[in-house]
Every structure is written in structure tokens, then in C-alpha cells.
Scaffold this motif. Sequence first.
Motif, mmCIF file in Angstrom:
data_model
loop_
_atom_site.group_PDB
_atom_site.id
_atom_site.type_symbol
_atom_site.label_atom_id
_atom_site.label_comp_id
_atom_site.label_asym_id
_atom_site.label_seq_id
_atom_site.Cartn_x
_atom_site.Cartn_y
_atom_site.Cartn_z
ATOM 1 N N ARG A 27 0.829 -1.212 0.000
ATOM 2 C CA ARG A 27 0.000 0.000 0.000
ATOM 3 C C ARG A 27 0.863 1.262 0.000
ATOM 4 O O ARG A 27 0.584 2.230 -0.724
ATOM 5 C CB ARG A 27 -0.922 0.006 1.227
ATOM 6 C CG ARG A 27 -2.109 -0.939 1.133
ATOM 7 C CD ARG A 27 -2.914 -0.930 2.428
ATOM 8 N NE ARG A 27 -4.142 -1.714 2.306
ATOM 9 C CZ ARG A 27 -5.001 -1.911 3.306
ATOM 10 N NH1 ARG A 27 -4.759 -1.366 4.509
ATOM 11 N NH2 ARG A 27 -6.088 -2.627 3.110
ATOM 12 N N ASP A 32 -1.546 3.556 -2.380
ATOM 13 C CA ASP A 32 -2.965 3.232 -2.535
ATOM 14 C C ASP A 32 -3.435 2.469 -1.292
ATOM 15 O O ASP A 32 -3.200 1.274 -1.144
ATOM 16 C CB ASP A 32 -3.196 2.386 -3.787
ATOM 17 C CG ASP A 32 -4.671 2.240 -4.124
ATOM 18 O OD1 ASP A 32 -5.515 2.408 -3.220
ATOM 19 O OD2 ASP A 32 -4.983 1.944 -5.299
ATOM 20 N N SER A 33 -4.124 3.186 -0.391
ATOM 21 C CA SER A 33 -4.572 2.578 0.862
ATOM 22 C C SER A 33 -5.739 1.610 0.664
ATOM 23 O O SER A 33 -6.103 0.861 1.584
ATOM 24 C CB SER A 33 -4.982 3.667 1.858
ATOM 25 O OG SER A 33 -6.030 4.454 1.328
ATOM 26 N N SER A 34 -6.344 1.615 -0.535
ATOM 27 C CA SER A 34 -7.467 0.712 -0.798
ATOM 28 C C SER A 34 -7.006 -0.686 -1.211
ATOM 29 O O SER A 34 -7.820 -1.608 -1.336
ATOM 30 C CB SER A 34 -8.377 1.286 -1.890
ATOM 31 O OG SER A 34 -7.743 1.207 -3.164
ATOM 32 N N LYS A 36 -5.969 -4.362 -1.437
ATOM 33 C CA LYS A 36 -6.233 -5.533 -0.612
ATOM 34 C C LYS A 36 -5.556 -6.751 -1.232
ATOM 35 O O LYS A 36 -5.708 -7.013 -2.433
ATOM 36 C CB LYS A 36 -7.737 -5.788 -0.477
ATOM 37 C CG LYS A 36 -8.454 -4.740 0.350
ATOM 38 C CD LYS A 36 -9.928 -5.116 0.540
ATOM 39 C CE LYS A 36 -10.634 -4.068 1.409
ATOM 40 N NZ LYS A 36 -12.068 -4.411 1.613
ATOM 41 N N TYR A 63 -3.582 -8.900 -5.932
ATOM 42 C CA TYR A 63 -4.249 -7.868 -5.141
ATOM 43 C C TYR A 63 -5.285 -7.129 -5.983
ATOM 44 O O TYR A 63 -5.260 -7.180 -7.220
ATOM 45 C CB TYR A 63 -3.229 -6.877 -4.567
ATOM 46 C CG TYR A 63 -2.488 -6.075 -5.611
ATOM 47 C CD1 TYR A 63 -2.981 -4.833 -6.040
ATOM 48 C CD2 TYR A 63 -1.286 -6.537 -6.153
ATOM 49 C CE1 TYR A 63 -2.301 -4.093 -6.993
ATOM 50 C CE2 TYR A 63 -0.607 -5.799 -7.105
ATOM 51 C CZ TYR A 63 -1.115 -4.578 -7.525
ATOM 52 O OH TYR A 63 -0.445 -3.845 -8.470
ATOM 53 N N THR A 64 -6.186 -6.465 -5.279
ATOM 54 C CA THR A 64 -7.181 -5.610 -5.926
ATOM 55 C C THR A 64 -7.076 -4.215 -5.324
ATOM 56 O O THR A 64 -6.533 -4.033 -4.231
ATOM 57 C CB THR A 64 -8.613 -6.136 -5.728
ATOM 58 O OG1 THR A 64 -8.889 -6.186 -4.316
ATOM 59 C CG2 THR A 64 -8.770 -7.530 -6.321
ATOM 60 N N THR A 65 -7.595 -3.238 -6.039
ATOM 61 C CA THR A 65 -7.665 -1.869 -5.522
ATOM 62 C C THR A 65 -9.067 -1.327 -5.783
ATOM 63 O O THR A 65 -9.862 -1.925 -6.518
ATOM 64 C CB THR A 65 -6.631 -0.956 -6.211
ATOM 65 O OG1 THR A 65 -6.951 -0.864 -7.600
ATOM 66 C CG2 THR A 65 -5.214 -1.493 -6.029
ATOM 67 N N LYS A 66 -9.341 -0.188 -5.212
ATOM 68 C CA LYS A 66 -10.654 0.422 -5.376
ATOM 69 C C LYS A 66 -10.918 0.741 -6.843
ATOM 70 O O LYS A 66 -12.046 0.601 -7.341
ATOM 71 C CB LYS A 66 -10.741 1.695 -4.529
ATOM 72 C CG LYS A 66 -12.117 2.324 -4.487
ATOM 73 C CD LYS A 66 -12.111 3.519 -3.520
ATOM 74 C CE LYS A 66 -13.497 4.161 -3.446
ATOM 75 N NZ LYS A 66 -13.516 5.312 -2.504
ATOM 76 N N GLU A 67 -9.885 1.186 -7.548
ATOM 77 C CA GLU A 67 -10.046 1.565 -8.948
ATOM 78 C C GLU A 67 -10.067 0.354 -9.867
ATOM 79 O O GLU A 67 -10.632 0.398 -10.957
ATOM 80 C CB GLU A 67 -8.920 2.511 -9.365
ATOM 81 C CG GLU A 67 -9.015 3.885 -8.714
ATOM 82 C CD GLU A 67 -7.979 4.832 -9.284
ATOM 83 O OE1 GLU A 67 -7.223 4.411 -10.184
ATOM 84 O OE2 GLU A 67 -7.929 5.995 -8.837
ATOM 85 N N ARG A 69 -10.993 -3.616 -9.661
ATOM 86 C CA ARG A 69 -11.459 -4.778 -8.911
ATOM 87 C C ARG A 69 -10.863 -6.079 -9.452
ATOM 88 O O ARG A 69 -10.873 -7.095 -8.770
ATOM 89 C CB ARG A 69 -12.991 -4.853 -8.970
ATOM 90 C CG ARG A 69 -13.675 -3.702 -8.240
ATOM 91 C CD ARG A 69 -13.382 -3.743 -6.750
ATOM 92 N NE ARG A 69 -14.054 -2.678 -6.022
ATOM 93 C CZ ARG A 69 -13.932 -2.492 -4.718
ATOM 94 N NH1 ARG A 69 -13.172 -3.297 -4.007
ATOM 95 N NH2 ARG A 69 -14.576 -1.491 -4.124
#
Length: 421
Positions: A27, A32-34, A36, A63-67, A69
Amino acid sequence: MAEKKTTHKVHPAPVWLTADYVQEKLRIYLKDSSLKLAKMDTKPAVANGGNYGSVMTRINVEYTTKESREKQATTFLVKTTFADRDPAGDILIHYGVYSREMDIYESILPQLADMVRKELKDPRKLFAATMNVDRQRDSIIFEDMSREHYKVACRRKKLDLEHTHLVLEKLASFHAAASVLAERQPGIFAKNYDRGFFNKHTRAYGPIMTNLLEALSRSLSSDQELGPRYKAKIDRLVERLMDYGERSTTNQPDDFLTLAHGDLWTTNFMFQYDDRDHPKNAIFIDFQFSVWNSPAIDLHYFFTTSLQDNLRFNHQSELVQFYYYKLVEALKKFKYSGRIPSLFDFQLQFRSRGFYAVFCSLVFEPVMQYEGKEDASIEQAISNSESGMRFKDSVYAPEKIKKKLSVVLPFLDQFGLLDEM
């Protein structure tokens, strides 16, 4: 042809290297704190020929991010110290290798890479990017260059002229940038950059080198051709190796100095190739033994351990000249204001560091070429156990090593490097 499975000790991944830990560092690195982590696995990452100075682990993550999926995949390498009082760690700690390399990856390499990119106008990578430095755990996480199709050259085949010229060109850029950085930031290399394999602070590596030289001496006892000519010289060298090594790497007032890589052999640089399988870039890795010294120690180490025999024994002076012109070109582009030695002076500086080729030739290179059955480790090199003695004796037993020594010993001897110094 695939290489034989290495006999070097393989260490497990550190217990603290958890999914939560990696997610937190990823992160920060990707800002990017989103982010996962969806999946993570680890496995030992041992380069061809092993790694004597650290534990290497490859992390594979999804991993995935908010922007986005959709799952994204990447890999990183984690470099950590030896754990649980491993004999290698007990020796290496005296050289400050772990704190020095963390300093280099965290602060020095990013600056050097930026200088080369902006001032030399060279967009090619010089090092792997650093993801995280964790001083509490003595660890470094950096990008896995195999994702960009970088690979290590075969340590047994060694390098041809095309690969050699590329390494020397990139080495000249690295050395020039480091010298200029020291000029722009006085004192940046003043602390903890004076402990190469030979130094005035510690001789912890001494037993490793002398034990292996004693094994070489034992092998010469039964060699009717080389034994009478060189055994007595090797026996004398056992007693004086560390003295000669320290003397030959002591900086003199008129020397041109830089941050030398210090451990420059085939496992510690990687090549990227074009569509016709020609090398188009080379990067450097593993800076544990980097030291403020003459660039000549890198040249001796590189020539001794990594070049094909014809280049090493018949073209050294030409290769020094090639490197020198690249170095001068880079220094001038950086507007270096220090004294640039003449080619004649630099060739003399190269010769004055010639003893560096002795321990590389007689100790390190045979170990690097080791294909025997015994566990190959620092612990074995310092041990007087039956297994340790078998390992050391088996290093010099293969016919190809004996054949190489029949060329190496006269080559070193002609320069007076096996005589009293």
C-alpha cells in the motif's frame, strides 16, 4: 542445458513475512490505501550458485484496488539476514553488510539512478527499485527483475565480449555517478563504507580464505607439475593473505576513488535481451560489500570471476582501457571537478590493486564453480569437521579446476603476486 541443482543451504522464509505485513508495505509503495491482498505465497529465491550472504525469498502476490477490482499479480524479492546464529551471520555482522546495504537501497541507489537518467541521458535501469527497507527486521524488499525478463548469466560459461563491454559501460556510469555524488554531498560515504573483504577493522573472513588456501595447498601436494612450482608459495600466502589484502586495498592520496560494488560476479548482475538475444541492458544487485575504494577492485573481481578465459588472460589491458574511456566520458558529462587520472595512471592503479585478483582466483572462483556433493556454505568453509574438510578438498579436486589452476597460477606469478610483497 539446465544447471545442476545447487548444493547450497536453502533457508525458509522469515516468520514475520505475513500477508498483513506485505499488504501494508505494498500500500505504501503503490500509494494506494485501498489495496487488498487476495493471495500470497513465498518460496526460496536462490540464484545460480547460491547466495552466501543473506536469505532470499520471492513473494508472489495478487491484489485488488478500489479503482481496479480485477486481480493484479506481481512478485517481489525479500532479502533478509541469516537467523538463529547462523555461522555466516556471525561472520558477516563484523562487516556491517546489512546496515550498509539498507542504506544503499534506501538512499544511495535512488540518487545514482536519477543522476544517470537525467544527466547521462540514459533511460535504462541501473538497479532494481526498492519497495521497502525495514531496519527493525534487517530486510529489504525490491522489485523482481525477472518480471522484465532480466536474467543471470551462466556462471560456468561466463561472459563473452559483448556482455563484458555492456557490464563495463554500466559499471563506469555507476562509478562515475558515485564519485560525483560524494563530491556534491561530502561525507556521504564516510561512515560504514570502509569494510570490504580486506580492511583495517576486522579479519573475520580470514579463516574462510586461509582454510580454502590450505585445501589448495593439499591439492598441490599430489600435483607433480604445479606442486613443485607453487605449493611453497601458496603455503607462504596462507600466512600473509590478510596482510597483503589489506595493504593492496588501502587508499592512497592520488587514487581515483568511488563506491565500488565490491562483489561483482555473474550472480550479482542481470541482463535483459532484445529479440535477437543480444544483451541490451545490465543491472547490478547485491551491495553488501560495497566499499569506498578504487574502481580497480571491481575490475579485478569482475575479470577474475566472470570473464571467459581468452578475455581474462589475453585482453585485460584493453578492457581496462575500454572501461576507462567510458568512465571519463561519464565524469565529464557530470561536470566532475576532481582530478581525473590519465589512462597511464589508471593502469598503474589497476596494477597496484592486483592482489585482489589472487584471492578471487584461488579462493572465490573455485567455490563459485563448485558442483560437488557437499553442502557449500560459509559454515563448511570454516569447519574442521569431516564434512567441512571434504567440502574444501572437493573444491579443488575437479579436473577442470586443476586445468584452470595450471593457467591461473603462472598468470598471477608473472606479476609477482605469489611472491613476498
